[in-house]
Scaffold this motif. Structure first.
Motif, short mmCIF file in Angstrom:
data_model
loop_
_atom_site.label_atom_id
_atom_site.label_comp_id
_atom_site.label_asym_id
_atom_site.label_seq_id
_atom_site.Cartn_x
_atom_site.Cartn_y
_atom_site.Cartn_z
N PHE A 184 0.82 -1.21 0.00
CA PHE A 184 0.00 0.00 0.00
C PHE A 184 0.86 1.27 0.00
O PHE A 184 0.37 2.35 0.32
N SER A 185 2.12 1.14 -0.36
CA SER A 185 3.06 2.26 -0.28
C SER A 185 2.89 3.29 -1.38
O SER A 185 3.49 4.37 -1.33
N LYS A 186 2.14 2.98 -2.42
CA LYS A 186 1.88 3.88 -3.55
C LYS A 186 3.16 4.35 -4.26
O LYS A 186 3.22 5.46 -4.80
N GLY A 187 4.18 3.51 -4.22
CA GLY A 187 5.41 3.80 -4.94
C GLY A 187 6.27 4.87 -4.31
O GLY A 187 7.26 5.31 -4.90
N ASN A 188 5.92 5.30 -3.10
CA ASN A 188 6.72 6.34 -2.42
C ASN A 188 8.02 5.75 -1.89
O ASN A 188 8.03 4.65 -1.36
N GLU A 247 -4.51 0.99 -7.11
CA GLU A 247 -5.58 1.98 -7.10
C GLU A 247 -6.29 1.96 -5.75
O GLU A 247 -6.37 0.92 -5.09
N ASP A 248 -6.84 3.10 -5.36
CA ASP A 248 -7.51 3.20 -4.07
C ASP A 248 -8.64 2.19 -3.93
O ASP A 248 -8.82 1.58 -2.87
N GLU A 249 -9.42 2.00 -4.99
CA GLU A 249 -10.54 1.06 -4.92
C GLU A 249 -10.07 -0.37 -4.76
O GLU A 249 -10.73 -1.18 -4.10
N ALA A 264 -10.95 -2.79 -1.58
CA ALA A 264 -11.53 -4.12 -1.75
C ALA A 264 -10.68 -5.19 -1.07
O ALA A 264 -11.22 -6.14 -0.49
N ILE A 265 -9.37 -5.04 -1.12
CA ILE A 265 -8.46 -6.00 -0.47
C ILE A 265 -8.67 -5.97 1.05
O ILE A 265 -8.75 -7.02 1.70
N ILE A 266 -8.75 -4.78 1.60
CA ILE A 266 -8.95 -4.64 3.04
C ILE A 266 -10.31 -5.18 3.46
O ILE A 266 -10.44 -5.91 4.45
N GLN A 267 -11.35 -4.85 2.71
CA GLN A 267 -12.69 -5.32 3.04
C GLN A 267 -12.78 -6.85 2.94
O GLN A 267 -13.37 -7.50 3.81
N VAL A 300 1.08 -15.27 10.61
CA VAL A 300 1.57 -15.09 9.25
C VAL A 300 0.96 -13.83 8.63
O VAL A 300 -0.22 -13.53 8.84
N ILE A 301 1.78 -13.09 7.88
CA ILE A 301 1.29 -11.85 7.27
C ILE A 301 1.55 -11.82 5.76
O ILE A 301 2.37 -11.04 5.27
N PRO A 302 0.84 -12.65 5.01
CA PRO A 302 0.97 -12.55 3.55
C PRO A 302 0.41 -11.22 3.07
O PRO A 302 -0.50 -10.66 3.66
N GLY A 303 0.98 -10.72 1.99
CA GLY A 303 0.44 -9.50 1.39
C GLY A 303 -0.65 -9.86 0.39
O GLY A 303 -0.99 -11.04 0.22
N ALA A 304 -1.20 -8.86 -0.26
CA ALA A 304 -2.22 -9.07 -1.29
C ALA A 304 -2.25 -7.84 -2.18
O ALA A 304 -2.56 -6.75 -1.72
N SER A 305 -1.92 -8.02 -3.45
CA SER A 305 -1.98 -6.91 -4.40
C SER A 305 -3.22 -7.00 -5.28
O SER A 305 -3.48 -6.12 -6.09
N LYS A 306 -3.99 -8.08 -5.10
CA LYS A 306 -5.25 -8.27 -5.82
C LYS A 306 -6.27 -8.87 -4.86
O LYS A 306 -5.91 -9.54 -3.89
#
Length: 323
Positions: free
Chosen positions: A24-28, A39-41, A45-48, A285-291
Motif C-alpha cells: 500500500f506504499s503507492k510507490g513512495n 488503485e484506491d478502490e 476491496a483488499i482490506i474489506q 503469518v502476514i501474507p500480502g495481497a496486491s489483488k
C-alpha cells in the motif's frame, strides 16, 4: 468464525493471519517502489475482503512509502467505518542511522499517519541502530507507560538480541510479545539459529513474513517456467524460480497439490495452513495481497486444518528438498 489466539503474553487476540500492507506504499520512496502502485478502490476491496474473511489485524511500517502505507490503511479503514477494535494495527519504527530517542520523538508522527487509530503492536523494524537494544526497549517501555502503544515487538532480531530485549522489558513488567522474521516451508532458518526455540521458551510470538517465498510456494512457476521472465526487481535473477533449482522443489509442490485437492483449496492455502498450525499457536503469518483474489486466498487458509500427519509430512519433504 476465525479462532483468535493471544499475541505473546499479552491480552491482545489476533487472527492467525494478518494482512501485510507493504504493497500500500503507492510507490513512495525506494522501499515503496518494490511494489506496483495500487488503485484506491483495489486497496479498499483488499482490506474489506480481508476483514470479511476473519482477519482482524494489519501490519504496516514507517518505512513503507515513508508512511504512505500507514496513511492509506488508516484512511481506508475510516472510509469503511471499521471500529478500532475490529482492525488492530501493527506498525514499526525504522532504526537505521537513528538513536533510540527517535522512538518517542516520532511516535506522534506515526499516530498522525494512522489518523489516531490505536497502535496495538509497535515494533523495532530491524536490529541496526545507533543505540543499544537496551535503550530501544527503554524508550518502548516509556510509550507503554504513557499509553501511546499497547504492546512491544521486534523484527529480524537474532535469538540473542531477542532475549536481551525480552529481559529489558521484563524489568519494567512488560512482555516482549513478538519477533517478526522471514519464515516459510522453504526458509527454516529460525528453526536452526535459536530464534524459534527462544520464542517458544519465552512465550514470544513469531510473525512470519514472505510465507509463500514471494510466489514460489503457489506452484505457479512450476506450472509455467516462463513466468519468471515477467518478474520485477531482484527476483528475476534468483535461480530458485527457474531451471534445476525450480525442479528441486517440484516434489514439495506436488505433495501440496495433492493436499490442496483433498481439502478443495489452493496450494498457497496449504502452505499458509502449515505455517499457522505446525508450531501450535506460536506462529502468525502476514501474507500480502496486491489483488482481491490474493486476499480471498489468504483468508481461505484459515478455513481448514491439515492433520498432524500431513503437517509433519510437509515439514519433512520441505527439509529434504531444501538441503
Amino acid at each position: 468464525m476465525t479462532q483468535l489466539r493471544p499475541l505473546g503474553k499479552s491480552d491482545i487476540k489476533l487472527s492467525p493471519l494478518g494482512l501485510g500492507c507493504w504493497q500500500f506504499s503507492k510507490g513512495n520512496n525506494p522501499i515503496g517502489k518494490y511494489w506496483s502502485t495500487l488503485e484506491d478502490e483495489d486497496m479498499k476491496a483488499i482490506i474489506q475482503t480481508s476483514l470479511d474473511g476473519g482477519i482482524n489485524w494489519f501490519d504496516t511500517a514507517e518505512i513503507y512509502g515513508k508512511g504512505e502505507s500507514e496513511r492509506t490503511l488508516a484512511s481506508t479503514l475510516d472510509k469503511l467505518d471499521v471500529p478500532f477494535e475490529d482492525a488492530l494495527i501493527a506498525t514499526k519504527w525504522w532504526p537505521l542511522m537513528r538513536k533510540a530517542e527517535s522512538i518517542t520523538q516520532t511516535i506522534h508522527a506515526r499516530m498522525d499517519a494512522l489518523n489516531q487509530r490505536p497502535i496495538s503492536l509497535y515494533q523495532v523494524h530491524q536490529p541496526f541502530s545507533l543505540s543499544s537494544v537496551q535503550r530501544q526497549m527503554e524508550e518502548m517501555a516509556s510509550l507503554i507507560d504513557k499509553g501511546l502503544i499497547q504492546s512491544v515487538g521486534v523484527s529480524n532480531f537474532s535469538a540473542k538480541a531477542m532475549r536481551e530485549a525480552h529481559a529489558v522489558l521484563e524489568s519494567y513488567g512488560i512482555p516482549l510479545v513478538s519477533n517478526q522474521v522471514k519464515y516459510s516451508l522453504l526458509d527454516r532458518s529460525i528453526e536452526k539459529n535459536g530464534v524459534l526455540d527462544a520464542a517458544k521458551e519465552l512465550g514470544i510470538s513469531i510473525i512470519a513474513y514472505s510465507p509463500l517465498e514471494q510466489g514460489l510456494l503457489t506452484g505457479k512457476y512450476h506450472d509455467d517456467q516462463e513466468l519468471f521472465k515477467s518478474l520485477s526487481g531482484p527476483r528475476k535473477y534468483m535461480g530458485k524460480y527457474k531451471g534445476k533449482q525450480l525442479e528441486k522443489t517440484r516434489s514439495l509442490i506436488e505433495l501440496m497439490r495433492d493436499l490442496a485437492s483433498k481439502y478443495n483449496v489452493t496450494i498457497s492455502q496449504v502452505a499458509l495452513n502449515w505455517m499457522i498450525h505446525y508450531h501450535g499457536e506460536t506462529v502468525f503469518v502476514i501474507p500480502g495481497a496486491s489483488k482481491v483474489k490474493h486476499a480471498k486466498e489468504n483468508v481461505g487458509a484459515m478455513s481448514f486444518k491439515l492433520s498432524d500427519t500431513e503437517l509433519l509430512q510437509l515439514s519433512d519433504e520441505a527439509w529434504r528438498v531444501g538441503k
